[in-house]
Design a protein around this motif. Sequence first.
Motif, PDB file in Angstrom:
ATOM      1  N   UNK A 184      16.769  16.705   6.942  1.00  0.00           N
ATOM      2  CA  UNK A 184      16.524  15.894   6.837  1.00  0.00           C
ATOM      3  C   UNK A 184      15.145  16.015   7.127  1.00  0.00           C
ATOM      4  N   UNK A 185      14.429  15.439   6.058  1.00  0.00           N
ATOM      5  CA  UNK A 185      12.903  15.396   6.026  1.00  0.00           C
ATOM      6  C   UNK A 185      11.605  14.290   5.946  1.00  0.00           C
ATOM      7  N   UNK A 186      10.911  13.937   5.997  1.00  0.00           N
ATOM      8  CA  UNK A 186      10.152  13.120   5.986  1.00  0.00           C
ATOM      9  C   UNK A 186       9.194  14.088   4.188  1.00  0.00           C
ATOM     10  N   UNK A 187       8.861  14.022   3.386  1.00  0.00           N
ATOM     11  CA  UNK A 187       8.210  14.793   2.390  1.00  0.00           C
ATOM     12  C   UNK A 187       7.385  13.259   2.005  1.00  0.00           C
ATOM     13  N   UNK A 188       6.285  13.376   1.718  1.00  0.00           N
ATOM     14  CA  UNK A 188       4.846  12.829   1.354  1.00  0.00           C
ATOM     15  C   UNK A 188       4.011  13.598  -0.119  1.00  0.00           C
ATOM     16  N   UNK A 226       5.162   6.459  -2.076  1.00  0.00           N
ATOM     17  CA  UNK A 226       3.944   7.715  -1.568  1.00  0.00           C
ATOM     18  C   UNK A 226       4.669   8.927  -0.558  1.00  0.00           C
ATOM     19  N   UNK A 227       5.885   8.458  -0.028  1.00  0.00           N
ATOM     20  CA  UNK A 227       7.025   8.343   0.879  1.00  0.00           C
ATOM     21  C   UNK A 227       7.954   8.623   0.354  1.00  0.00           C
ATOM     22  N   UNK A 254       1.165  -1.217   0.201  1.00  0.00           N
ATOM     23  CA  UNK A 254       0.244   0.373   0.122  1.00  0.00           C
ATOM     24  C   UNK A 254       0.671   1.301  -0.213  1.00  0.00           C
ATOM     25  N   UNK A 255       2.299   0.981   0.423  1.00  0.00           N
ATOM     26  CA  UNK A 255       3.044   2.452   0.488  1.00  0.00           C
ATOM     27  C   UNK A 255       4.591   2.027  -0.035  1.00  0.00           C
ATOM     28  N   UNK A 256       4.896   3.156  -0.610  1.00  0.00           N
ATOM     29  CA  UNK A 256       6.321   2.925  -0.715  1.00  0.00           C
ATOM     30  C   UNK A 256       6.908   4.341  -0.659  1.00  0.00           C
ATOM     31  N   UNK A 257       8.624   3.607   0.409  1.00  0.00           N
ATOM     32  CA  UNK A 257       8.910   4.844   1.009  1.00  0.00           C
ATOM     33  C   UNK A 257      10.038   5.067   0.274  1.00  0.00           C
ATOM     34  N   UNK A 258      10.796   6.485  -0.442  1.00  0.00           N
ATOM     35  CA  UNK A 258      12.188   6.295  -1.124  1.00  0.00           C
ATOM     36  C   UNK A 258      12.863   6.911  -0.020  1.00  0.00           C
ATOM     37  N   UNK A 259      13.798   6.382  -0.449  1.00  0.00           N
ATOM     38  CA  UNK A 259      15.176   6.744   0.721  1.00  0.00           C
ATOM     39  C   UNK A 259      16.322   6.606   0.073  1.00  0.00           C
ATOM     40  N   UNK A 260      17.693   7.211   0.129  1.00  0.00           N
ATOM     41  CA  UNK A 260      19.143   7.597  -0.296  1.00  0.00           C
ATOM     42  C   UNK A 260      19.680   5.634  -0.226  1.00  0.00           C
ATOM     43  N   UNK A 261      20.064   5.717  -1.303  1.00  0.00           N
ATOM     44  CA  UNK A 261      20.890   4.586  -1.961  1.00  0.00           C
ATOM     45  C   UNK A 261      22.589   4.316  -1.414  1.00  0.00           C
ATOM     46  N   UNK A 262      22.666   6.062  -1.254  1.00  0.00           N
ATOM     47  CA  UNK A 262      24.352   6.035  -0.464  1.00  0.00           C
ATOM     48  C   UNK A 262      24.162   7.818  -0.296  1.00  0.00           C
ATOM     49  N   UNK A 263      24.783   7.726   0.264  1.00  0.00           N
ATOM     50  CA  UNK A 263      24.769   9.277   1.364  1.00  0.00           C
ATOM     51  C   UNK A 263      25.543   9.408   2.482  1.00  0.00           C
ATOM     52  N   UNK A 264      25.334  10.704   2.434  1.00  0.00           N
ATOM     53  CA  UNK A 264      26.218  11.203   3.930  1.00  0.00           C
ATOM     54  C   UNK A 264      24.552  10.876   5.326  1.00  0.00           C
ATOM     55  N   UNK A 265      23.652  10.791   4.337  1.00  0.00           N
ATOM     56  CA  UNK A 265      22.194  10.951   5.838  1.00  0.00           C
ATOM     57  C   UNK A 265      21.236   9.301   5.005  1.00  0.00           C
ATOM     58  N   UNK A 266      21.880   8.310   4.767  1.00  0.00           N
ATOM     59  CA  UNK A 266      21.693   6.845   3.720  1.00  0.00           C
ATOM     60  C   UNK A 266      21.471   6.239   5.706  1.00  0.00           C
ATOM     61  N   UNK A 267      22.492   5.751   6.262  1.00  0.00           N
ATOM     62  CA  UNK A 267      22.791   5.405   7.036  1.00  0.00           C
ATOM     63  C   UNK A 267      21.640   5.247   8.507  1.00  0.00           C
ATOM     64  N   UNK A 268      21.631   6.858   8.949  1.00  0.00           N
ATOM     65  CA  UNK A 268      21.421   7.348  10.098  1.00  0.00           C
ATOM     66  C   UNK A 268      19.315   7.075   9.069  1.00  0.00           C
ATOM     67  N   UNK A 269      19.296   7.055   8.128  1.00  0.00           N
ATOM     68  CA  UNK A 269      17.671   6.998   7.612  1.00  0.00           C
ATOM     69  C   UNK A 269      17.057   5.109   8.042  1.00  0.00           C
ATOM     70  N   UNK A 270      18.629   4.630   7.440  1.00  0.00           N
ATOM     71  CA  UNK A 270      18.119   3.307   7.305  1.00  0.00           C
ATOM     72  C   UNK A 270      18.017   2.699   9.963  1.00  0.00           C
ATOM     73  N   UNK A 271      18.192   3.617  10.029  1.00  0.00           N
ATOM     74  CA  UNK A 271      18.583   3.112  11.485  1.00  0.00           C
ATOM     75  C   UNK A 271      17.915   3.413  11.882  1.00  0.00           C
TER      76      UNK A 271
END
Length: 218
Positions: free
Chosen positions: A195-199, A79-80, A16-33
Amino acid sequence: MTKKNSPASDRNPVFNIRIAIPNKGRISVPIRELIEKSGLGIIDNGDRTLIARTRDKHVEILYARPIDIPEYVASGVADLGITGHDMVIERGSDVKELLNLGFGSASVVLAVPDDSDINEPGDLDNRRVSTEFPGLTRRYFKKIGVRPVIVPVGGACEATPSLGISDAIVDISSSGTTLRQNHLRIIDTVLKTSTYLIANPRSCINKKEKIDEIHLAL
């Protein structure tokens, strides 16, 4: 008789929901965490996967370049998304910024060589400015009424003045260390970012309950 779910339907749930996140870069690890701590978790399908499952069978992850995430969200491919505010401004995408996640803080700055005769943005009329943020940079200079020559580059922006490519740069900086190492000084701050959550605006209406759930978890 109660109909049981087939193994095939368990393996291929409707996302129902797909979230796009960085595949690499300085904020990729904190986002996964953060996603792990939120309770979603990421179930990777291998090192080269583009899409990964989460522990919630109705949510999946799309890995993408940070600069592409705003447009993926705006177009409904996701979606996000989670990416930098600077990326949203650079792309000018029609998205909703739902939440400042409070990490990845940095500034997009205008910098010149230490020995340059340029001391303020107005000195850059007809001078060359290299940047990985051409859209953001053009809007900044248009707002202050200055007309430089914008030189888009794909990386190592801080090296371009010493190579004779430009007279100034617009680049992202968190500590200023890289600028100092390249003998550059800041003459203006173009944008503060984090870093922001966008929709996707339509998803916020059509999938409000699930998006609100993820928003709260994050």
